[in-house]
Design a protein around this motif. Structure first.
Motif, PDB file in Angstrom:
ATOM      1  N   GLY A 243       4.637  59.316   1.422  1.00  0.00           N
ATOM      2  CA  GLY A 243       4.218  60.729   1.338  1.00  0.00           C
ATOM      3  C   GLY A 243       4.879  61.450   2.708  1.00  0.00           C
ATOM      4  O   GLY A 243       5.576  60.902   3.807  1.00  0.00           O
ATOM      5  N   LEU A 244       4.656  63.145   3.079  1.00  0.00           N
ATOM      6  CA  LEU A 244       5.085  63.770   3.378  1.00  0.00           C
ATOM      7  C   LEU A 244       4.553  63.259   4.627  1.00  0.00           C
ATOM      8  O   LEU A 244       6.018  63.239   5.706  1.00  0.00           O
ATOM      9  CB  LEU A 244       4.528  64.829   3.061  1.00  0.00           C
ATOM     10  CG  LEU A 244       5.200  66.309   4.103  1.00  0.00           C
ATOM     11  CD1 LEU A 244       6.826  66.360   3.768  1.00  0.00           C
ATOM     12  CD2 LEU A 244       4.907  67.799   3.345  1.00  0.00           C
ATOM     13  N   GLY A 245       3.474  62.678   5.424  1.00  0.00           N
ATOM     14  CA  GLY A 245       3.761  62.548   7.131  1.00  0.00           C
ATOM     15  C   GLY A 245       4.417  61.837   7.236  1.00  0.00           C
ATOM     16  O   GLY A 245       4.392  61.671   8.512  1.00  0.00           O
ATOM     17  N   ARG A 246       5.029  60.573   5.943  1.00  0.00           N
ATOM     18  CA  ARG A 246       5.109  59.536   6.826  1.00  0.00           C
ATOM     19  C   ARG A 246       6.742  60.301   8.027  1.00  0.00           C
ATOM     20  O   ARG A 246       7.329  59.865   8.173  1.00  0.00           O
ATOM     21  CB  ARG A 246       5.948  58.650   6.096  1.00  0.00           C
ATOM     22  CG  ARG A 246       4.093  57.696   6.583  1.00  0.00           C
ATOM     23  CD  ARG A 246       3.788  56.958   7.444  1.00  0.00           C
ATOM     24  NE  ARG A 246       4.961  56.003   7.587  1.00  0.00           N
ATOM     25  CZ  ARG A 246       4.957  55.214   7.295  1.00  0.00           C
ATOM     26  NH1 ARG A 246       4.596  54.295   7.201  1.00  0.00           N
ATOM     27  NH2 ARG A 246       6.364  54.286   8.202  1.00  0.00           N
ATOM     28  N   LEU A 247       7.568  61.451   6.394  1.00  0.00           N
ATOM     29  CA  LEU A 247       8.763  61.561   7.176  1.00  0.00           C
ATOM     30  C   LEU A 247       8.294  62.427   8.273  1.00  0.00           C
ATOM     31  O   LEU A 247       9.692  62.767   9.069  1.00  0.00           O
ATOM     32  CB  LEU A 247       9.250  62.883   5.480  1.00  0.00           C
ATOM     33  CG  LEU A 247      10.264  63.565   6.087  1.00  0.00           C
ATOM     34  CD1 LEU A 247      11.659  63.317   6.143  1.00  0.00           C
ATOM     35  CD2 LEU A 247      10.049  64.467   4.309  1.00  0.00           C
ATOM     36  N   LEU A 248       7.760  63.175   7.707  1.00  0.00           N
ATOM     37  CA  LEU A 248       7.179  64.306   9.084  1.00  0.00           C
ATOM     38  C   LEU A 248       7.439  63.618  11.060  1.00  0.00           C
ATOM     39  O   LEU A 248       7.850  63.920  11.282  1.00  0.00           O
ATOM     40  CB  LEU A 248       6.351  65.081   9.233  1.00  0.00           C
ATOM     41  CG  LEU A 248       6.111  66.124   8.026  1.00  0.00           C
ATOM     42  CD1 LEU A 248       4.937  67.570   7.993  1.00  0.00           C
ATOM     43  CD2 LEU A 248       8.079  67.035   7.859  1.00  0.00           C
ATOM     44  N   ASP A 249       7.039  62.576  10.588  1.00  0.00           N
ATOM     45  CA  ASP A 249       6.769  61.044  11.922  1.00  0.00           C
ATOM     46  C   ASP A 249       8.056  60.697  12.794  1.00  0.00           C
ATOM     47  O   ASP A 249       8.358  61.015  13.778  1.00  0.00           O
ATOM     48  CB  ASP A 249       5.334  59.984  11.517  1.00  0.00           C
ATOM     49  CG  ASP A 249       4.993  59.409  12.891  1.00  0.00           C
ATOM     50  OD1 ASP A 249       5.222  60.084  13.735  1.00  0.00           O
ATOM     51  OD2 ASP A 249       5.527  58.434  12.838  1.00  0.00           O
TER      52      ASP A 249
END
Length: 287
Positions: free
Chosen positions: A198-204
């Motif tokens: 998910g996008l959240g994992r990339l941003l993290d």
């Protein structure tokens, strides 16, 4: 009149200090860069006595056996943990000709004055000293960029590109080496694909490797815009639910000039013409 800064030096330092405590969980890009630099270093048959690890992060770069190493990082926490000094690549606090090897992995893409930084790197190298660098270059984060452009366009918001860092392509990187005065310059690129749930994992990951938004003029995303971006990112997922993201790693190699270095052939000195070479190879299969 001075050129306006692209990146905020204060935001850069804060991002690095926030990332220092958990960098080991997000260090895969720098590990890939260090592997590439190690491979290039193995091909060099000479000894190095004094090494500068520029943008040292967690001091994971291992200098050649027997070499003395100085480390510098733009962030205070990384510099302190590495036993180095805090400073910026375009304001190096080292004497001219202090090193015979400079390694810079993972920070040059967020330097405001990259041509100046490369010129300083050449200055702190002794004659016939070696520079090996790597950074995230043009073509990287293609999925994130496409998602943000589409979402912001649909919302009729401006500043789509300004929310992500500008990127340097491999050809421009090679030109910058030449401009800085390096001899025998080489720039090449390696592509790494990472698949995210998910996008959240990339941003993290981006925050964890100190690669979040440090632009001098920042425009935070609204919650609803971020939610739409996450949905658009998920819509690009493959059958297993993961979305691919791309990272192009640009590698730089350059030597500090010295009188006894090999010189490129003088233009026009070839003894065989292109036309003759093409005629000689004209025995291939036809269609």
């Amino acid at each position: 009149m001075s050129t306006p800064a692209i990146f905020s030096a204060a935001a850069r330092r804060r991002a690095r200090d926030r990332a220092a405590g958990r960098f080991a969980e997000h260090d895969f890009l720098r590990a890939q860069m260090l592997d590439g630099i190690a491979d290039r270093l193995l091909a060099v048959k000479r000894d190095f006595a004094d090494v500068l690890d520029l943008g040292c992060f967690d001091a994971a770069f291992a200098p050649p056996p027997g070499a003395r190493v100085a480390r510098l990082d733009p962030g205070f926490a990384f510099a302190r943990a590495a036993g180095g000094v805090q400073g910026d690549e375009d304001h190096l606090p080292f004497a001219d000709a202090a090193f015979d090897l400079v390694v810079a992995a993972g920070t040059l893409d967020t330097v405001n004055d990259l041509p100046g930084a490369l010129a300083l790197i050449r200055r702190v190298l002794r004659p016939d000293g070696l520079f090996l660098g790597a950074f995230v270059g043009a073509g990287s984060l293609a999925t994130l960029r496409a998602v943000l452009r589409a979402v912001l366009r649909a919302a009729e918001e401006e500043q789509a590109v300004a929310r992500l860092h500008p990127q340097i392509d491999v050809r421009s990187a090679g030109d910058l080496l030449v401009r800085a005065g390096f001899a025998l310059p080489v720039a090449d690129v390696e592509t790494l694909t990472v698949r995210y749930s998910g996008l959240g994992r990339l941003l993290d990951d981006l925050r964890g490797m100190a690669a979040g938004n440090i632009l001098a003029e920042r425009h935070p995303l609204r919650r609803d815009t971020l939610a739409r971006a996450a949905a658009a990112f998920a819509a690009r997922a493959e059958a297993d639910g993961r979305t691919s993201e791309r990272f192009d790693l640009v590698f730089l190699t350059g030597w500090s000039p010295a009188p006894d270095q090999p010189k490129p052939a003088r233009r026009g000195s070839a003894t065989t013409s292109l036309a003759a070479a093409l005629r000689a190879g004209d025995g291939g299969a036809g269609r």
